[in-house]
Design a protein around this motif. Structure first.
Motif, PDB file in Angstrom:
ATOM      1  N   THR A  89      62.914 113.633  -3.586  1.00 62.66           N
ATOM      2  CA  THR A  89      63.367 113.032  -2.324  1.00 62.66           C
ATOM      3  C   THR A  89      62.149 112.619  -1.505  1.00 62.66           C
ATOM      4  O   THR A  89      61.317 113.441  -1.137  1.00 62.66           O
ATOM      5  N   LYS A  90      62.076 111.312  -1.267  1.00 64.40           N
ATOM      6  CA  LYS A  90      60.862 110.723  -0.729  1.00 64.40           C
ATOM      7  C   LYS A  90      60.386 111.320   0.599  1.00 64.40           C
ATOM      8  O   LYS A  90      59.187 111.472   0.842  1.00 64.40           O
ATOM      9  N   GLU A  91      61.321 111.664   1.472  1.00 68.67           N
ATOM     10  CA  GLU A  91      60.954 112.140   2.818  1.00 68.67           C
ATOM     11  C   GLU A  91      60.437 113.577   2.797  1.00 68.67           C
ATOM     12  O   GLU A  91      59.853 114.033   3.789  1.00 68.67           O
ATOM     13  N   VAL A  92      60.694 114.296   1.711  1.00 72.31           N
ATOM     14  CA  VAL A  92      60.479 115.746   1.741  1.00 72.31           C
ATOM     15  C   VAL A  92      59.009 116.184   1.845  1.00 72.31           C
ATOM     16  O   VAL A  92      58.701 117.069   2.659  1.00 72.31           O
ATOM     17  N   PRO A  93      58.071 115.579   1.072  1.00 74.72           N
ATOM     18  CA  PRO A  93      56.685 116.094   1.157  1.00 74.72           C
ATOM     19  C   PRO A  93      56.153 116.141   2.587  1.00 74.72           C
ATOM     20  O   PRO A  93      55.580 117.157   3.004  1.00 74.72           O
ATOM     21  N   LYS A  94      56.387 115.084   3.329  1.00 65.28           N
ATOM     22  CA  LYS A  94      55.891 115.028   4.710  1.00 65.28           C
ATOM     23  C   LYS A  94      56.531 116.113   5.580  1.00 65.28           C
ATOM     24  O   LYS A  94      55.868 116.747   6.397  1.00 65.28           O
ATOM     25  N   ARG A  95      57.821 116.316   5.367  1.00 65.33           N
ATOM     26  CA  ARG A  95      58.546 117.322   6.151  1.00 65.33           C
ATOM     27  C   ARG A  95      58.043 118.724   5.843  1.00 65.33           C
ATOM     28  O   ARG A  95      57.891 119.556   6.745  1.00 65.33           O
ATOM     29  N   VAL A  96      57.793 118.980   4.567  1.00 65.51           N
ATOM     30  CA  VAL A  96      57.270 120.302   4.188  1.00 65.51           C
ATOM     31  C   VAL A  96      55.883 120.480   4.799  1.00 65.51           C
ATOM     32  O   VAL A  96      55.566 121.535   5.357  1.00 65.51           O
ATOM     33  N   PHE A  97      55.087 119.424   4.734  1.00 66.28           N
ATOM     34  CA  PHE A  97      53.732 119.452   5.300  1.00 66.28           C
ATOM     35  C   PHE A  97      53.794 119.775   6.792  1.00 66.28           C
ATOM     36  O   PHE A  97      52.973 120.531   7.315  1.00 66.28           O
ATOM     37  N   ASN A  98      54.765 119.194   7.473  1.00 63.37           N
ATOM     38  CA  ASN A  98      54.892 119.453   8.911  1.00 63.37           C
ATOM     39  C   ASN A  98      55.294 120.884   9.223  1.00 63.37           C
ATOM     40  O   ASN A  98      55.016 121.394  10.307  1.00 63.37           O
ATOM     41  N   MET A  99      55.951 121.545   8.268  1.00 61.02           N
ATOM     42  CA  MET A  99      56.252 122.969   8.456  1.00 61.02           C
ATOM     43  C   MET A  99      55.003 123.798   8.222  1.00 61.02           C
ATOM     44  O   MET A  99      54.666 124.668   9.015  1.00 61.02           O
ATOM     45  N   SER A 100      54.325 123.523   7.107  1.00 57.05           N
ATOM     46  CA  SER A 100      53.142 124.308   6.762  1.00 57.05           C
ATOM     47  C   SER A 100      52.286 123.549   5.766  1.00 57.05           C
ATOM     48  O   SER A 100      52.767 123.191   4.688  1.00 57.05           O
ATOM     49  N   ARG A 101      51.015 123.355   6.144  1.00 59.60           N
ATOM     50  CA  ARG A 101      50.156 122.612   5.229  1.00 59.60           C
ATOM     51  C   ARG A 101      49.611 123.497   4.118  1.00 59.60           C
ATOM     52  O   ARG A 101      49.038 123.012   3.173  1.00 59.60           O
ATOM     53  N   ASP A 102      49.784 124.811   4.216  1.00 58.74           N
ATOM     54  CA  ASP A 102      49.273 125.645   3.114  1.00 58.74           C
ATOM     55  C   ASP A 102      50.351 126.355   2.304  1.00 58.74           C
ATOM     56  O   ASP A 102      50.082 127.332   1.617  1.00 58.74           O
ATOM     57  N   VAL A 103      51.564 125.822   2.356  1.00 60.29           N
ATOM     58  CA  VAL A 103      52.630 126.351   1.508  1.00 60.29           C
ATOM     59  C   VAL A 103      52.264 126.127   0.036  1.00 60.29           C
ATOM     60  O   VAL A 103      51.582 125.157  -0.303  1.00 60.29           O
ATOM     61  N   LYS A 104      52.669 127.079  -0.821  1.00 61.04           N
ATOM     62  CA  LYS A 104      52.408 126.902  -2.252  1.00 61.04           C
ATOM     63  C   LYS A 104      53.631 126.264  -2.905  1.00 61.04           C
ATOM     64  O   LYS A 104      54.764 126.635  -2.612  1.00 61.04           O
ATOM     65  N   LEU A 105      53.359 125.309  -3.795  1.00 61.16           N
ATOM     66  CA  LEU A 105      54.439 124.518  -4.390  1.00 61.16           C
ATOM     67  C   LEU A 105      54.501 124.767  -5.893  1.00 61.16           C
ATOM     68  O   LEU A 105      53.493 124.640  -6.591  1.00 61.16           O
ATOM     69  N   VAL A 106      55.672 125.135  -6.363  1.00 60.49           N
ATOM     70  CA  VAL A 106      55.834 125.464  -7.772  1.00 60.49           C
ATOM     71  C   VAL A 106      56.799 124.479  -8.419  1.00 60.49           C
ATOM     72  O   VAL A 106      57.860 124.188  -7.882  1.00 60.49           O
ATOM     73  N   LEU A 107      56.370 123.966  -9.566  1.00 60.16           N
ATOM     74  CA  LEU A 107      57.183 123.015 -10.341  1.00 60.16           C
ATOM     75  C   LEU A 107      57.333 123.546 -11.751  1.00 60.16           C
ATOM     76  O   LEU A 107      56.354 123.967 -12.364  1.00 60.16           O
ATOM     77  N   ILE A 108      58.552 123.521 -12.253  1.00 61.48           N
ATOM     78  CA  ILE A 108      58.743 123.813 -13.675  1.00 61.48           C
ATOM     79  C   ILE A 108      59.158 122.499 -14.332  1.00 61.48           C
ATOM     80  O   ILE A 108      59.998 121.771 -13.795  1.00 61.48           O
ATOM     81  N   VAL A 109      58.525 122.183 -15.439  1.00 58.22           N
ATOM     82  CA  VAL A 109      58.783 120.900 -16.104  1.00 58.22           C
ATOM     83  C   VAL A 109      59.060 121.105 -17.589  1.00 58.22           C
ATOM     84  O   VAL A 109      58.599 122.073 -18.187  1.00 58.22           O
ATOM     85  N   ARG A 110      59.836 120.193 -18.150  1.00 60.70           N
ATOM     86  CA  ARG A 110      60.067 120.194 -19.597  1.00 60.70           C
ATOM     87  C   ARG A 110      60.106 118.740 -20.060  1.00 60.70           C
ATOM     88  O   ARG A 110      60.150 117.826 -19.233  1.00 60.70           O
ATOM     89  N   ASP A 111      60.100 118.532 -21.360  1.00 57.87           N
ATOM     90  CA  ASP A 111      60.161 117.182 -21.923  1.00 57.87           C
ATOM     91  C   ASP A 111      61.253 116.381 -21.192  1.00 57.87           C
ATOM     92  O   ASP A 111      62.421 116.766 -21.194  1.00 57.87           O
ATOM     93  N   PRO A 112      60.872 115.250 -20.564  1.00 61.49           N
ATOM     94  CA  PRO A 112      61.848 114.514 -19.759  1.00 61.49           C
ATOM     95  C   PRO A 112      63.044 113.993 -20.553  1.00 61.49           C
ATOM     96  O   PRO A 112      64.100 113.748 -19.969  1.00 61.49           O
ATOM     97  N   VAL A 113      62.884 113.834 -21.868  1.00 64.59           N
ATOM     98  CA  VAL A 113      64.012 113.371 -22.683  1.00 64.59           C
ATOM     99  C   VAL A 113      65.060 114.496 -22.781  1.00 64.59           C
ATOM    100  O   VAL A 113      66.251 114.275 -22.554  1.00 64.59           O
ATOM    101  N   THR A 114      64.614 115.696 -23.087  1.00 62.29           N
ATOM    102  CA  THR A 114      65.538 116.848 -23.129  1.00 62.29           C
ATOM    103  C   THR A 114      66.133 117.089 -21.750  1.00 62.29           C
ATOM    104  O   THR A 114      67.304 117.418 -21.610  1.00 62.29           O
ATOM    105  N   ARG A 115      65.303 116.928 -20.724  1.00 62.35           N
ATOM    106  CA  ARG A 115      65.785 117.103 -19.350  1.00 62.35           C
ATOM    107  C   ARG A 115      66.923 116.135 -19.042  1.00 62.35           C
ATOM    108  O   ARG A 115      67.943 116.519 -18.470  1.00 62.35           O
TER     109      ARG A 115
END
Ligand code: A3P
Length: 271
Positions: A89-115
């Motif tokens: 969601t395009k608006e989200v990074p900026k909004r999260v940044f406005n809450m806290s610039r040092d929040v830790k961000l975790v992403l789990i990823v897998r082969d996009p075809v299987t996804r």
């Protein structure tokens, strides 16, 4: 008085609700629920059960509304939430940044075809009549052009979405969990994540066992007769997909995957 109360709740050791220090931002259908449930094994982690959807859906409710969704924590505990829609969601990074610039961000990823097939399986399970995956994925069966306007395809262009986040947060603030490896070797992925979050390595091999019927690791609850597997909607049977279409999608995603490897300095080795 109420002002006395607020002073008291800020005293050291008194549990209170805090804004998250860590957010699992995605990716949908890559194992986000497993990741959160595994992380919650840690006594110094407290997380919301349901997805708050604050930054994408309920942003106008305000930060205090968001904070109120959080569990109470003491000073040793870290507040965590997961909402996979944040990543795309395009608006989200900026909004999260406005809450806290040092929040830790975790992403789990897998082969996009299987996804994509996993995502389609979920959508199709809720809709009575849905065209076969092959027809949805290709905008034109004859030319084999991939339908990039279909969200199921779009979400898998990880590099594009990550780019939006990197406009606000440096790479050091992200941690990438390997969605294929968390199934094969959950404790290995959890060690890396605990290290990244500055947590002691509490979660280990003894917390997991492989459920051969499910084909997924489940949580071994020490002292309980009932081990905890994720609900049945996690780990659905995927439909058969024409190998030519799989190949077409692999070719489509390859350059984006390569870019994603360069951006993250991790080679996920997807086909
Ligand atoms: P499938 O249902 O397609 O197999 P999310 O929680 O982000 O919706 O991701 C769902 C996916 O998590 C499942 O997709 C499954 O492959 C994966 N997963 C990873 N570890 C799992 C586990 N221990 N139990 C169940 N599913 C797991």
């Amino acid at each position: 008085t109420s002002s006395d109360d607020s002073v008291e709740s800020e005293q050291i050791g008194v549990p209170c609700k805090k804004l998250p220090k860590v957010i699992i931002i995605g990716v949908k259908k890559c194992g986000t629920r497993a990741l959160l449930e595994f992380l919650r094994i840690h006594p110094e982690v407290k997380a919301t059960g349901p997805e708050p959807h604050f930054f994408d859906r309920y942003y106008d409710h305000g930060l205090e509304w968001y904070r109120d969704l959080m569990p109470e924590t003491n000073d040793e505990q870290t507040t965590i939430e997961k909402t996979p829609r944040y990543f795309v969601t395009k608006e989200v990074p900026k909004r999260v940044f406005n809450m806290s610039r040092d929040v830790k961000l975790v992403l789990i990823v897998r082969d996009p075809v299987t996804r994509a097939i996993s995502d389609y399986t979920q959508v199709a399970s809720k809709r009575a009549s849905m065209k076969p995956f092959e027809q949805m994925a290709l905008s034109n069966n004859h030319t084999g052009l991939v339908d990039t306007s279909w969200p199921v395809i779009k979400i898998g262009i990880y590099a594009k979405h990550l780019e939006e986040w990197l406009r606000y947060f440096p790479l050091e603030q992200f941690h990438f969990v390997n969605g294929e490896n968390i199934v094969k070797n959950p404790s290995e992925e959890m060690f890396k994540l605990q290290d990244f979050l500055g947590l002691r390595r509490y979660i280990n091999d003894s917390h997991f066992y492989m459920n051969d019927t499910r084909g997924f690791p489940c949580i071994q609850k020490t002292g309980s007769k009932y081990p905890h597997c994720l609900v049945g909607t996690k780990g659905r049977k995927h439909p058969y997909v024409d190998p030519n279409v799989i190949k077409r999608l692999q070719d489509f995603y390859r350059p984006f995957n390569k870019k994603f490897y360069q951006m993250t300095n991790i080679d996920f080795g997807w086909p």
